[in-house]
Design a protein around this motif. Structure first.
Motif, PDB file in Angstrom:
ATOM      1  N   ASP A   1      -5.572 -25.876 -33.918  1.00 56.31           N
ATOM      2  CA  ASP A   1      -6.235 -27.092 -33.492  1.00 56.31           C
ATOM      3  C   ASP A   1      -5.192 -28.078 -32.977  1.00 56.31           C
ATOM      4  O   ASP A   1      -4.302 -28.481 -33.710  1.00 56.31           O
ATOM      5  CB  ASP A   1      -6.993 -27.697 -34.666  1.00 56.31           C
ATOM      6  CG  ASP A   1      -7.798 -28.913 -34.275  1.00 56.31           C
ATOM      7  OD1 ASP A   1      -7.806 -29.264 -33.089  1.00 56.31           O
ATOM      8  OD2 ASP A   1      -8.423 -29.500 -35.169  1.00 56.31           O
ATOM      9  N   VAL A   2      -5.292 -28.437 -31.709  1.00 55.23           N
ATOM     10  CA  VAL A   2      -4.357 -29.393 -31.118  1.00 55.23           C
ATOM     11  C   VAL A   2      -5.089 -30.648 -30.656  1.00 55.23           C
ATOM     12  O   VAL A   2      -4.662 -31.326 -29.755  1.00 55.23           O
ATOM     13  CB  VAL A   2      -3.556 -28.756 -29.954  1.00 55.23           C
ATOM     14  CG1 VAL A   2      -2.627 -27.697 -30.474  1.00 55.23           C
ATOM     15  CG2 VAL A   2      -4.464 -28.200 -28.887  1.00 55.23           C
ATOM     16  N   ALA A   3      -6.179 -30.954 -31.314  1.00 55.25           N
ATOM     17  CA  ALA A   3      -7.032 -32.071 -30.900  1.00 55.25           C
ATOM     18  C   ALA A   3      -6.306 -33.407 -30.928  1.00 55.25           C
ATOM     19  O   ALA A   3      -6.545 -34.266 -30.095  1.00 55.25           O
ATOM     20  CB  ALA A   3      -8.268 -32.135 -31.787  1.00 55.25           C
ATOM     21  N   SER A   4      -5.404 -33.595 -31.885  1.00 57.36           N
ATOM     22  CA  SER A   4      -4.788 -34.906 -32.015  1.00 57.36           C
ATOM     23  C   SER A   4      -3.507 -35.048 -31.208  1.00 57.36           C
ATOM     24  O   SER A   4      -2.760 -35.979 -31.394  1.00 57.36           O
ATOM     25  CB  SER A   4      -4.547 -35.227 -33.486  1.00 57.36           C
ATOM     26  OG  SER A   4      -3.964 -34.134 -34.131  1.00 57.36           O
ATOM     27  N   GLY A   5      -3.259 -34.152 -30.290  1.00 56.33           N
ATOM     28  CA  GLY A   5      -2.139 -34.294 -29.367  1.00 56.33           C
ATOM     29  C   GLY A   5      -0.946 -33.446 -29.751  1.00 56.33           C
ATOM     30  O   GLY A   5      -0.910 -32.795 -30.768  1.00 56.33           O
ATOM     31  N   GLY A   6       0.040 -33.476 -28.905  1.00 51.95           N
ATOM     32  CA  GLY A   6       1.254 -32.722 -29.150  1.00 51.95           C
ATOM     33  C   GLY A   6       1.177 -31.321 -28.576  1.00 51.95           C
ATOM     34  O   GLY A   6       0.125 -30.709 -28.542  1.00 51.95           O
ATOM     35  N   ARG A   7       2.304 -30.852 -28.118  1.00 50.33           N
ATOM     36  CA  ARG A   7       2.395 -29.515 -27.549  1.00 50.33           C
ATOM     37  C   ARG A   7       2.687 -28.522 -28.665  1.00 50.33           C
ATOM     38  O   ARG A   7       3.510 -28.766 -29.527  1.00 50.33           O
ATOM     39  CB  ARG A   7       3.508 -29.504 -26.510  1.00 50.33           C
ATOM     40  CG  ARG A   7       3.655 -28.229 -25.782  1.00 50.33           C
ATOM     41  CD  ARG A   7       4.538 -28.360 -24.587  1.00 50.33           C
ATOM     42  NE  ARG A   7       5.808 -28.992 -24.894  1.00 50.33           N
ATOM     43  CZ  ARG A   7       6.757 -29.190 -24.010  1.00 50.33           C
ATOM     44  NH1 ARG A   7       6.585 -28.825 -22.766  1.00 50.33           N
ATOM     45  NH2 ARG A   7       7.886 -29.762 -24.351  1.00 50.33           N
ATOM     46  N   VAL A   8       2.032 -27.398 -28.652  1.00 48.58           N
ATOM     47  CA  VAL A   8       2.236 -26.353 -29.645  1.00 48.58           C
ATOM     48  C   VAL A   8       3.135 -25.291 -29.041  1.00 48.58           C
ATOM     49  O   VAL A   8       2.887 -24.806 -27.946  1.00 48.58           O
ATOM     50  CB  VAL A   8       0.890 -25.719 -30.067  1.00 48.58           C
ATOM     51  CG1 VAL A   8       1.115 -24.531 -30.971  1.00 48.58           C
ATOM     52  CG2 VAL A   8       0.015 -26.755 -30.744  1.00 48.58           C
ATOM     53  N   MET A   9       4.208 -24.937 -29.749  1.00 51.64           N
ATOM     54  CA  MET A   9       5.147 -23.930 -29.270  1.00 51.64           C
ATOM     55  C   MET A   9       5.192 -22.777 -30.259  1.00 51.64           C
ATOM     56  O   MET A   9       5.505 -22.967 -31.430  1.00 51.64           O
ATOM     57  CB  MET A   9       6.541 -24.526 -29.111  1.00 51.64           C
ATOM     58  CG  MET A   9       6.625 -25.684 -28.134  1.00 51.64           C
ATOM     59  SD  MET A   9       6.265 -25.237 -26.434  1.00 51.64           S
ATOM     60  CE  MET A   9       7.735 -24.337 -26.021  1.00 51.64           C
ATOM     61  N   LEU A  10       4.883 -21.592 -29.771  1.00 51.47           N
ATOM     62  CA  LEU A  10       4.878 -20.379 -30.576  1.00 51.47           C
ATOM     63  C   LEU A  10       6.290 -19.818 -30.667  1.00 51.47           C
ATOM     64  O   LEU A  10       7.022 -19.800 -29.673  1.00 51.47           O
ATOM     65  CB  LEU A  10       3.942 -19.358 -29.930  1.00 51.47           C
ATOM     66  CG  LEU A  10       3.657 -18.068 -30.675  1.00 51.47           C
ATOM     67  CD1 LEU A  10       2.927 -18.348 -31.981  1.00 51.47           C
ATOM     68  CD2 LEU A  10       2.836 -17.145 -29.793  1.00 51.47           C
ATOM     69  N   SER A  11       6.685 -19.358 -31.864  1.00 52.37           N
ATOM     70  CA  SER A  11       8.013 -18.764 -32.029  1.00 52.37           C
ATOM     71  C   SER A  11       8.110 -17.464 -31.250  1.00 52.37           C
ATOM     72  O   SER A  11       7.103 -16.831 -30.928  1.00 52.37           O
ATOM     73  CB  SER A  11       8.306 -18.516 -33.511  1.00 52.37           C
ATOM     74  OG  SER A  11       7.416 -17.563 -34.048  1.00 52.37           O
ATOM     75  N   ALA A  12       9.330 -17.041 -30.958  1.00 52.35           N
ATOM     76  CA  ALA A  12       9.565 -15.837 -30.161  1.00 52.35           C
ATOM     77  C   ALA A  12       8.975 -14.591 -30.813  1.00 52.35           C
ATOM     78  O   ALA A  12       8.493 -13.696 -30.126  1.00 52.35           O
ATOM     79  CB  ALA A  12      11.061 -15.652 -29.934  1.00 52.35           C
ATOM     80  N   ASP A  13       8.980 -14.547 -32.138  1.00 54.51           N
ATOM     81  CA  ASP A  13       8.436 -13.374 -32.816  1.00 54.51           C
ATOM     82  C   ASP A  13       6.941 -13.502 -33.118  1.00 54.51           C
ATOM     83  O   ASP A  13       6.329 -12.600 -33.674  1.00 54.51           O
ATOM     84  CB  ASP A  13       9.216 -13.064 -34.086  1.00 54.51           C
ATOM     85  CG  ASP A  13       9.135 -14.175 -35.126  1.00 54.51           C
ATOM     86  OD1 ASP A  13       8.417 -15.183 -34.902  1.00 54.51           O
ATOM     87  OD2 ASP A  13       9.789 -14.036 -36.171  1.00 54.51           O
ATOM     88  N   GLY A  14       6.357 -14.643 -32.745  1.00 55.11           N
ATOM     89  CA  GLY A  14       4.921 -14.830 -32.894  1.00 55.11           C
ATOM     90  C   GLY A  14       4.432 -15.072 -34.303  1.00 55.11           C
ATOM     91  O   GLY A  14       3.236 -15.020 -34.570  1.00 55.11           O
ATOM     92  N   THR A  15       5.325 -15.374 -35.232  1.00 54.39           N
ATOM     93  CA  THR A  15       4.910 -15.559 -36.622  1.00 54.39           C
ATOM     94  C   THR A  15       4.663 -17.009 -37.002  1.00 54.39           C
ATOM     95  O   THR A  15       4.050 -17.281 -38.028  1.00 54.39           O
ATOM     96  CB  THR A  15       5.960 -14.982 -37.583  1.00 54.39           C
ATOM     97  OG1 THR A  15       7.197 -15.683 -37.405  1.00 54.39           O
ATOM     98  CG2 THR A  15       6.153 -13.490 -37.359  1.00 54.39           C
ATOM     99  N   MET A  16       5.176 -17.950 -36.188  1.00 56.69           N
ATOM    100  CA  MET A  16       5.057 -19.371 -36.509  1.00 56.69           C
ATOM    101  C   MET A  16       4.791 -20.168 -35.244  1.00 56.69           C
ATOM    102  O   MET A  16       5.051 -19.700 -34.139  1.00 56.69           O
ATOM    103  CB  MET A  16       6.360 -19.896 -37.127  1.00 56.69           C
ATOM    104  CG  MET A  16       6.723 -19.312 -38.451  1.00 56.69           C
ATOM    105  SD  MET A  16       8.269 -20.021 -39.063  1.00 56.69           S
ATOM    106  CE  MET A  16       9.461 -19.067 -38.133  1.00 56.69           C
ATOM    107  N   TYR A  17       4.310 -21.385 -35.433  1.00 58.10           N
ATOM    108  CA  TYR A  17       4.222 -22.328 -34.326  1.00 58.10           C
ATOM    109  C   TYR A  17       4.648 -23.704 -34.821  1.00 58.10           C
ATOM    110  O   TYR A  17       4.581 -24.004 -36.011  1.00 58.10           O
ATOM    111  CB  TYR A  17       2.827 -22.355 -33.705  1.00 58.10           C
ATOM    112  CG  TYR A  17       1.715 -22.831 -34.604  1.00 58.10           C
ATOM    113  CD1 TYR A  17       1.295 -24.158 -34.577  1.00 58.10           C
ATOM    114  CD2 TYR A  17       1.062 -21.953 -35.456  1.00 58.10           C
ATOM    115  CE1 TYR A  17       0.262 -24.601 -35.386  1.00 58.10           C
ATOM    116  CE2 TYR A  17       0.024 -22.383 -36.268  1.00 58.10           C
ATOM    117  CZ  TYR A  17      -0.373 -23.710 -36.231  1.00 58.10           C
ATOM    118  OH  TYR A  17      -1.392 -24.136 -37.034  1.00 58.10           O
ATOM    119  N   ALA A  18       5.137 -24.509 -33.889  1.00 54.77           N
ATOM    120  CA  ALA A  18       5.614 -25.853 -34.215  1.00 54.77           C
ATOM    121  C   ALA A  18       4.914 -26.858 -33.325  1.00 54.77           C
ATOM    122  O   ALA A  18       4.622 -26.578 -32.166  1.00 54.77           O
ATOM    123  CB  ALA A  18       7.127 -25.938 -34.013  1.00 54.77           C
TER     124      ALA A  18
END
Length: 108
Positions: free
Chosen positions: A16-33
């Motif tokens: 859910d990115v409703a409240s703003g901010g860019r979501v970046m997925l880690s290279a191995d696909g296990t996390m996002y920031a």
């Protein structure tokens, strides 16, 4: 699916990115920031249900710029410069503010 949500690669995992901010997925696909504009926190969440929040002590975050490897999050700061957060150790390092540290998703 609304405009404020994304699905990743058929995993049926919703971010859910409703409240703003860019979501970046880690290279191995296990996390996002992600971070919210002009707030000091960076949230790192894993698809295993674990999450961690890192608070910058001296400045607010403008955006998450990318990942360095599978455990380093690069963030751009409000008053200039970049920080590297090691999500495994919790260490936050200041990067050289004279140039962007991200070239094709790699730390330079």
């Amino acid at each position: 699916m609304g405009d404020d949500q994304i699905w990743l690669d058929g995993s049926k995992t919703e971010i859910d990115v409703a409240s703003g901010g860019r979501v970046m997925l880690s290279a191995d696909g296990t996390m996002y920031a992600h971070a919210y504009d002009r707030r000091p926190e960076v949230d790192v969440e894993g698809f295993d249900g674990k999450s961690r929040t890192f608070t910058m002590k001296d400045d607010n975050v403008l955006a998450v710029e990318g990942w360095a490897g599978s455990s380093g999050v690069i963030v751009r700061m409000h008053y200039g410069g970049y920080r590297l957060i090691d999500v495994k150790t919790g260490k936050v390092s200041t990067l050289d503010a004279d140039h962007s540290p991200v070239v094709f998703g790699k730390l330079v």
